[in-house]
Scaffold this active site. Structure first.
Site, PDB file in Angstrom:
ATOM      1  N   GLU A  88      -7.450  -7.784  -0.084  1.00  0.00           N
ATOM      2  CA  GLU A  88      -8.593  -6.780   0.049  1.00  0.00           C
ATOM      3  C   GLU A  88      -9.151  -7.155  -1.454  1.00  0.00           C
ATOM      4  O   GLU A  88      -8.898  -7.341  -2.343  1.00  0.00           O
ATOM      5  CB  GLU A  88      -8.276  -5.357   0.041  1.00  0.00           C
ATOM      6  CG  GLU A  88      -7.498  -5.211   1.365  1.00  0.00           C
ATOM      7  CD  GLU A  88      -7.177  -3.564   1.472  1.00  0.00           C
ATOM      8  OE1 GLU A  88      -6.468  -3.139   2.526  1.00  0.00           O
ATOM      9  OE2 GLU A  88      -7.249  -2.950   0.524  1.00  0.00           O
ATOM     10  N   CYS A 107     -12.957  -5.155  -7.503  1.00  0.00           N
ATOM     11  CA  CYS A 107     -11.535  -4.926  -7.689  1.00  0.00           C
ATOM     12  C   CYS A 107     -10.885  -6.166  -6.650  1.00  0.00           C
ATOM     13  O   CYS A 107     -11.238  -6.020  -5.366  1.00  0.00           O
ATOM     14  CB  CYS A 107     -11.074  -3.373  -6.892  1.00  0.00           C
ATOM     15  SG  CYS A 107      -9.353  -3.052  -7.014  1.00  0.00           S
ATOM     16  N   CYS A 114       2.945  -6.579  -1.965  1.00  0.00           N
ATOM     17  CA  CYS A 114       3.394  -6.611  -3.360  1.00  0.00           C
ATOM     18  C   CYS A 114       5.045  -6.195  -3.146  1.00  0.00           C
ATOM     19  O   CYS A 114       5.387  -5.379  -2.152  1.00  0.00           O
ATOM     20  CB  CYS A 114       2.786  -5.468  -4.033  1.00  0.00           C
ATOM     21  SG  CYS A 114       3.238  -5.208  -5.570  1.00  0.00           S
ATOM     22  N   CYS A 118       6.047   0.625  -4.714  1.00  0.00           N
ATOM     23  CA  CYS A 118       5.738   2.093  -5.172  1.00  0.00           C
ATOM     24  C   CYS A 118       5.449   2.899  -3.915  1.00  0.00           C
ATOM     25  O   CYS A 118       4.619   2.196  -3.001  1.00  0.00           O
ATOM     26  CB  CYS A 118       4.526   1.995  -5.915  1.00  0.00           C
ATOM     27  SG  CYS A 118       4.602   0.892  -7.300  1.00  0.00           S
ATOM     28  N   CYS A 121       1.874   3.877  -2.569  1.00  0.00           N
ATOM     29  CA  CYS A 121       0.791   2.600  -2.571  1.00  0.00           C
ATOM     30  C   CYS A 121       1.076   2.048  -1.160  1.00  0.00           C
ATOM     31  O   CYS A 121       1.820   1.473  -0.687  1.00  0.00           O
ATOM     32  CB  CYS A 121       1.165   1.706  -3.598  1.00  0.00           C
ATOM     33  SG  CYS A 121       0.189   0.274  -3.208  1.00  0.00           S
ATOM     34  N   CYS A 342      -5.998   0.769  -2.265  1.00  0.00           N
ATOM     35  CA  CYS A 342      -5.267  -0.402  -2.417  1.00  0.00           C
ATOM     36  C   CYS A 342      -4.341  -0.422  -0.930  1.00  0.00           C
ATOM     37  O   CYS A 342      -3.428   0.165  -1.003  1.00  0.00           O
ATOM     38  CB  CYS A 342      -4.610  -0.615  -3.441  1.00  0.00           C
ATOM     39  SG  CYS A 342      -3.146  -1.453  -3.621  1.00  0.00           S
TER      40      CYS A 342
END
Ligand code: SAH
Ligand code: SF4
Length: 370
Positions: A88, A107, A114, A118, A121, A342
């Site tokens: 993205e 961004c 990832c 977290c 997220c 995100c």
């Protein structure tokens, strides 16, 4: 067909009897913001352009799906890469305010997915896909330069900023991210000043120390989100490897050795990390050196029951920080209506082809205007 790599390109040119200097022309040409295909590289002979188009992709991005929000001030893209991985990027425009001129921030992603995981997220909830190449990182910026967006004008005038706050942990892909930054800086390409670029990290200490030596002009943002290890272990699991004290010490080293200000990102999660005790401890960590705190209300994700701290709670937290001698800004969350935090749009499109998503968007636009 694939991404243009210097080594195979040199061999490819050699096999066709082309002079070696064409390699540099081609590698710079694919990063020209005013070009959308090999055919636009008129510095190359026509036959060579046609041969390149047969054997290589001009961009590493195969297809994109774009949604707009905030009255057009925010546009978010899901990009599909050569192997079907999706990433993205987001374009945000901020109107002129007081002495501040209008500015644009892009961004971008550093990894597909990832591994830091977290829990708040959407990217972390989806897990790790793969590392992005320098070309895949630069192509996200070029996407917004090129038709139909033409959203950025001349990069050299320095009126836009790039933040590595999309998908992925940039310092878990440091070599390729650093190379992408050098490509973005290159005066023969986009020529974006390092001071207009920010790397955001969950706290990869060795990568932060490398930034001091290799990218001292690039801005560093640290996603702290908690001031104590027990809480941060939960919110940013990489904290078990590099705890709060080590992350803050690395931030201080960066500030001391570069003379730059470091920002702490702090996502405000209702009843989780927004106590006044956390605020007081955060003030202790941030006070007395070149640092700054950015508070970001949580953008809720489907994978978590948590919600953002209400405005009054953010105000109380801010007051403790300011009384503690720390400078604070409260970030507006952009693109809520398109789930722009995100990784969220990516999650929403899972299992659908971008071609189908684009066709549905076109149909909806036609229906709305008829
Ligand atoms: N991995 C890097 C950079 C990408 S995340 C990092 O963590 O810093 C960029 C920022 O978006 C981080 O500060 C992250 O904590 C924040 N973020 C992630 N999910 C969010 C959400 N649901 N709401 C608000 N901010 C979020
Ligand atoms: Fe990764 Fe950053 Fe999301 Fe954490 S917040 S999972 S480090 S992208």
């Amino acid at each position: 067909m694939g991404e243009i790599d210097p080594v195979p390109l040199a061999a490819w040119l050699d096999a066709r009897g082309e002079p070696p200097y064409r390699a540099a022309q081609i590698l710079a040409g694919i990063h020209r913001p005013d070009a959308s295909s090999f055919d636009d590289l008129t510095e190359l002979p026509r036959a060579l352009r046609a041969a390149l188009a047969d054997d290589f992709r001009f961009s590493t991005i195969r297809d994109s799906h774009v949604l707009r929000a905030d009255g057009g001030a925010t546009a978010k893209a899901v990009h599909e890469l050569e192997d079907g991985q999706r990433i993205e990027s987001v374009l945000m425009r901020y109107a002129a305010r007081g002495s501040m001129a209008e500015r644009t921030t892009i961004c971008i992603s550093s990894q597909a997915g990832c591994a830091v995981a977290c829990p708040f997220c959407a990217t972390g909830q989806a897990g790790f896909g793969r590392q992005l190449t320098p070309g895949e990182i630069v192509d996200q910026v070029l996407h917004w330069h090129r038709p139909p967006w033409n959203a950025l004008g001349d990069a050299r005038t320095g009126h836009y900023n790039i933040v590595f706050m999309g998908m992925g942990e940039p310092l878990n892909n440091a070599d390729r991210v650093f190379e992408a930054v050098r490509l973005l800086n290159d005066p023969g390409r986009l020529g974006i000043g390092a001071r207009h670029i920010t790397v955001s990290t969950s706290g990869v200490v060795p990568g932060m120390d490398r930034m001091v030596d290799e990218l001292p002009q690039v801005n560093l943002a640290i996603s702290l989100h908690a001031a104590t290890d027990d809480l941060r272990d939960e919110l940013v699991p990489i904290n078990r490897k590099w705890p709060v004290a080590e992350v803050v010490a690395a931030g201080r080293r960066f500030a001391a050795r570069t003379g730059r200000r470091v920002s702490f990102e702090y996502v405000m999660i209702d009843g989780m990390n927004d106590s006044l005790d956390q605020a007081a401890r955060l003030a202790d960590l941030a006070r007395g050196w070149r640092s700054h705190v950015n508070l970001i209300p949580l953008n809720p994700t489907p994978g978590s029951r948590r919600s953002g701290t209400p405005a009054a709670g953010i105000e109380r937290f801010t007051r403790v920080l300011r009384d503690g001698g720390v400078t604070v800004t409260i970030r507006d969350t952009r693109g809520r209506e398109i789930d722009a935090a995100c990784g969220q749009l990516h999650a929403q499109l899972a299992g659908r082809s971008l071609r189908e998503a684009n066709a549905a968007a076109r149909d909806a636009a036609t229906t709305a205007s008829s």
